[in-house]
Scaffold this active site. Structure first.
Site, short mmCIF file in Angstrom:
data_model
loop_
_atom_site.label_atom_id
_atom_site.label_comp_id
_atom_site.label_asym_id
_atom_site.label_seq_id
_atom_site.Cartn_x
_atom_site.Cartn_y
_atom_site.Cartn_z
N GLY A 58 -5.43 0.55 10.95
CA GLY A 58 -5.72 -0.35 10.50
C GLY A 58 -4.27 -1.66 9.55
O GLY A 58 -3.34 -0.25 9.29
N GLN A 63 -0.01 -6.54 3.80
CA GLN A 63 0.80 -5.09 4.05
C GLN A 63 2.75 -5.37 4.37
O GLN A 63 3.21 -4.44 4.28
CB GLN A 63 0.21 -3.90 5.00
CG GLN A 63 -0.49 -3.20 4.16
CD GLN A 63 -1.24 -2.46 4.65
OE1 GLN A 63 -2.32 -2.66 5.73
NE2 GLN A 63 -1.38 -0.52 4.47
N CYS A 100 -2.84 5.90 4.66
CA CYS A 100 -2.11 4.09 4.04
C CYS A 100 -0.55 4.26 4.69
O CYS A 100 -0.05 4.94 3.72
CB CYS A 100 -2.62 3.46 3.45
SG CYS A 100 -2.13 1.61 2.68
N LEU A 101 -0.55 2.98 5.68
CA LEU A 101 1.00 3.29 6.17
C LEU A 101 1.70 2.52 5.05
O LEU A 101 2.97 2.89 5.30
CB LEU A 101 1.08 1.44 6.94
CG LEU A 101 -0.33 1.77 8.05
CD1 LEU A 101 0.51 0.80 9.23
CD2 LEU A 101 -0.05 3.41 8.90
N HIS A 142 -10.94 -0.51 3.11
CA HIS A 142 -10.14 0.02 2.79
C HIS A 142 -8.76 -1.11 3.49
O HIS A 142 -8.23 -1.78 2.91
CB HIS A 142 -9.38 1.01 3.43
CG HIS A 142 -7.95 1.80 3.28
ND1 HIS A 142 -7.83 2.10 2.93
CD2 HIS A 142 -6.73 0.96 4.17
CE1 HIS A 142 -6.47 2.61 2.48
NE2 HIS A 142 -5.34 1.47 3.22
N GLU A 143 -9.49 -2.08 4.65
CA GLU A 143 -8.51 -3.07 4.44
C GLU A 143 -8.90 -3.99 3.51
O GLU A 143 -7.63 -5.35 3.35
CB GLU A 143 -9.12 -2.98 6.21
CG GLU A 143 -8.12 -1.92 7.32
CD GLU A 143 -6.78 -2.06 6.67
OE1 GLU A 143 -5.61 -2.94 6.48
OE2 GLU A 143 -6.47 -0.73 7.19
N HIS A 146 -6.86 -4.27 0.82
CA HIS A 146 -5.79 -4.66 0.84
C HIS A 146 -5.74 -6.57 -0.04
O HIS A 146 -4.92 -6.55 -0.66
CB HIS A 146 -5.23 -4.40 2.15
CG HIS A 146 -4.76 -3.27 2.24
ND1 HIS A 146 -3.73 -2.38 1.23
CD2 HIS A 146 -4.55 -2.05 2.75
CE1 HIS A 146 -3.49 -1.30 2.11
NE2 HIS A 146 -3.79 -0.94 2.71
NI NI Z 1 -3.58 0.77 3.82
#
Ligand code: NI
Length: 176
Positions: A58, A63, A100-101, A142-143, A146
């Site tokens: 995701g 981000q 997480c990226l 999670h998204e 963000h």
């Molecule tokens: Ni993330």
């Protein structure tokens, strides 16, 4: 009349850089999307390709430095575009590892609801209700976090969170 442009400049290779913690933009609350135009569709396409290149499940707009309530998810052969999403129902509890990226190489145990129902808009602004269970529910939540400036480390104990802060400070050269 044209609306606001969601991306001020498009990357030449179609791939956006992912901001890494502790970039302050990751802690900001994103604005709702109000204009459903070609720029939005183009941005979502770029978000998907950026997520795939970075090997993510995701990716949320903040981000990549765009503070708008947009996120994409690709898991188990299914793709999801979340625009102005909100949770309308949830059930149960699941435990699991999460990454997480914006935190390369860092994984932590996060407790989440096992099932969620969410209301989200599509690229045309139409509202849909979708459901997710287990890992899909985890990805949705999670998204969505963000989009509200919440990060997965916010669920951890102070001790664990501080250990991660130290590790990421080493990676990014930041000071705390
Ligand atoms: Ni993330």
């Amino acid at each position: 009349m044209s609306g606001e442009t969601i991306l001020t400049s498009k990357p030449s290779d179609g791939i956006l850089e992912v901001l890494k913690y502790p970039d302050p933009r990751l802690k900001k609350i994103s604005e709702p999307v109000t204009v459903f135009d070609n720029d939005l569709a183009e941005f979502v396409k770029i978000l998907f390709s950026s997520m795939r290149v970075h090997d993510g499940v995701g990716l949320a707009a903040p981000q990549v430095g765009v503070l708008k309530k947009v996120a994409v998810i690709e898991y188990d052969g299914k793709s999801y575009v979340l625009i102005n999403p909100k949770v309308t129902d949830q059930k149960g509890i699941q435990e699991g590892e999460e990454g997480c990226l914006s935190f390369p190489g860092i994984y932590a145990h996060v407790t989440r609801p096992k099932w969620v129902k969410i209301e989200t808009q599509d690229l045309n602004g139409e509202t849909h209700t979708i459901e997710g269970e287990d890992y899909t529910a985890r990805a949705f939540l999670h998204e969505m976090d963000h989009l509200n400036g919440k990060l997965f480390i916010d669920y951890l104990s102070n001790l664990k969170r501080n250990a991660i802060k130290k590790k990421t400070a080493k990676h990014t050269g930041g000071h705390f």
